[in-house]
Scaffold this motif. Sequence first.
Motif, PDB file in Angstrom:
ATOM      1  N   ILE A  14       0.785  -1.228  -0.180  1.00 17.18           N
ATOM      2  CA  ILE A  14       0.016  -0.023   0.105  1.00 17.18           C
ATOM      3  C   ILE A  14       0.805   1.286  -0.131  1.00 17.18           C
ATOM      4  O   ILE A  14       0.722   2.199  -0.850  1.00 17.18           O
ATOM      5  CB  ILE A  14      -0.890  -0.066   1.248  1.00 17.18           C
ATOM      6  N   MET A  15       1.902   1.350   0.961  1.00 20.75           N
ATOM      7  CA  MET A  15       2.836   2.332   0.941  1.00 20.75           C
ATOM      8  C   MET A  15       3.448   2.587  -0.368  1.00 20.75           C
ATOM      9  O   MET A  15       3.548   3.585  -1.076  1.00 20.75           O
ATOM     10  CB  MET A  15       3.903   2.121   1.976  1.00 20.75           C
ATOM     11  N   ALA A  16       3.928   1.427  -1.069  1.00 24.55           N
ATOM     12  CA  ALA A  16       4.657   1.587  -2.547  1.00 24.55           C
ATOM     13  C   ALA A  16       3.490   2.239  -3.431  1.00 24.55           C
ATOM     14  O   ALA A  16       3.963   2.873  -4.426  1.00 24.55           O
ATOM     15  CB  ALA A  16       4.998   0.243  -2.763  1.00 24.55           C
ATOM     16  N   LYS A  17       2.394   1.778  -3.393  1.00 23.56           N
ATOM     17  CA  LYS A  17       1.223   2.355  -4.520  1.00 23.56           C
ATOM     18  C   LYS A  17       1.018   3.897  -4.275  1.00 23.56           C
ATOM     19  O   LYS A  17       1.126   4.485  -5.090  1.00 23.56           O
ATOM     20  CB  LYS A  17       0.023   1.564  -4.122  1.00 23.56           C
ATOM     21  N   LEU A  18       1.183   4.243  -2.869  1.00 21.89           N
ATOM     22  CA  LEU A  18       0.780   5.484  -2.639  1.00 21.89           C
ATOM     23  C   LEU A  18       1.979   6.359  -3.092  1.00 21.89           C
ATOM     24  O   LEU A  18       1.667   7.499  -3.717  1.00 21.89           O
ATOM     25  CB  LEU A  18       0.691   5.837  -1.113  1.00 21.89           C
ATOM     26  N   ILE A  19       3.185   5.923  -2.825  1.00 22.23           N
ATOM     27  CA  ILE A  19       4.410   6.509  -3.452  1.00 22.23           C
ATOM     28  C   ILE A  19       4.429   6.549  -5.183  1.00 22.23           C
ATOM     29  O   ILE A  19       4.602   7.874  -5.502  1.00 22.23           O
ATOM     30  CB  ILE A  19       5.677   6.038  -2.990  1.00 22.23           C
ATOM     31  N   ALA A  20       4.134   5.499  -5.594  1.00 20.82           N
ATOM     32  CA  ALA A  20       3.816   5.550  -6.983  1.00 20.82           C
ATOM     33  C   ALA A  20       2.805   6.396  -7.681  1.00 20.82           C
ATOM     34  O   ALA A  20       3.072   7.118  -8.640  1.00 20.82           O
ATOM     35  CB  ALA A  20       3.697   4.055  -7.548  1.00 20.82           C
ATOM     36  N   GLU A  30      -2.661  -3.516 -10.680  1.00 24.25           N
ATOM     37  CA  GLU A  30      -3.358  -4.908 -10.263  1.00 24.25           C
ATOM     38  C   GLU A  30      -3.416  -5.356  -9.053  1.00 24.25           C
ATOM     39  O   GLU A  30      -2.355  -4.986  -8.177  1.00 24.25           O
ATOM     40  CB  GLU A  30      -2.619  -6.006 -11.236  1.00 24.25           C
ATOM     41  N   ASN A  31      -4.240  -5.973  -8.347  1.00 25.62           N
ATOM     42  CA  ASN A  31      -4.438  -6.566  -6.907  1.00 25.62           C
ATOM     43  C   ASN A  31      -3.656  -7.935  -7.181  1.00 25.62           C
ATOM     44  O   ASN A  31      -4.097  -8.831  -7.419  1.00 25.62           O
ATOM     45  CB  ASN A  31      -5.800  -6.810  -6.492  1.00 25.62           C
ATOM     46  N   ILE A  32      -2.493  -7.734  -6.670  1.00 25.93           N
ATOM     47  CA  ILE A  32      -1.611  -8.906  -6.365  1.00 25.93           C
ATOM     48  C   ILE A  32      -1.382  -9.376  -5.010  1.00 25.93           C
ATOM     49  O   ILE A  32      -0.923  -8.379  -4.185  1.00 25.93           O
ATOM     50  CB  ILE A  32      -0.046  -8.643  -7.230  1.00 25.93           C
ATOM     51  N   VAL A  33      -1.593 -10.580  -4.515  1.00 26.55           N
ATOM     52  CA  VAL A  33      -1.407 -11.001  -3.302  1.00 26.55           C
ATOM     53  C   VAL A  33       0.469 -11.423  -3.229  1.00 26.55           C
ATOM     54  O   VAL A  33       0.893 -12.101  -4.025  1.00 26.55           O
ATOM     55  CB  VAL A  33      -1.955 -12.317  -3.013  1.00 26.55           C
ATOM     56  N   ILE A  34       0.950 -10.588  -2.128  1.00 28.80           N
ATOM     57  CA  ILE A  34       2.297 -10.853  -2.017  1.00 28.80           C
ATOM     58  C   ILE A  34       2.499 -11.977  -0.419  1.00 28.80           C
ATOM     59  O   ILE A  34       2.024 -11.285   0.433  1.00 28.80           O
ATOM     60  CB  ILE A  34       3.059  -9.676  -1.716  1.00 28.80           C
ATOM     61  N   PRO A  35       2.886 -13.034  -0.790  1.00 25.15           N
ATOM     62  CA  PRO A  35       3.219 -13.679   0.515  1.00 25.15           C
ATOM     63  C   PRO A  35       4.136 -13.275   1.279  1.00 25.15           C
ATOM     64  O   PRO A  35       5.109 -12.752   0.964  1.00 25.15           O
ATOM     65  CB  PRO A  35       3.351 -15.226  -0.068  1.00 25.15           C
TER      66      PRO A  35
END
Length: 118
Positions: A14-20, A30-35
């Motif tokens: 979420i933090m990375a998306k806000l920065i981007a 895209e909604n990617i699930v990160i294990p």
Amino acid sequence: MYGDNHPNSLAIAIMAKLIARKIDPSIQFENIVIPDALTNEIWPLYPEIGLSIGLAGHYSWRMFCDEYNSVVDYLIFAYNMYIKQNLSPGDIFVVGNVCHDSDFNDAEISFLKHELTI
């Protein structure tokens, strides 16, 4: 990254998306699930290492929500995982001498050799 305040991978994403989005508001995600491998697994702080940094340490592992509170219990778990993946002892290579027979008592050595056929 690991610590008492270890943020889970969702928070980092979420933090990375806000920065981007600040950099380029037109970016689509895209909604990617990160294990997050650190969420449900705990590795021991070996007592010998803990002692050198002023902590007690322990031989406890938590893998897949199960706990293993001794080296023997963890080895049984690990070898059973190898078996589930169709690995045999010949497929597993140990680099260096990571374990000494003196680390285990005779009953544990006998049990491991019988149980794990090593």
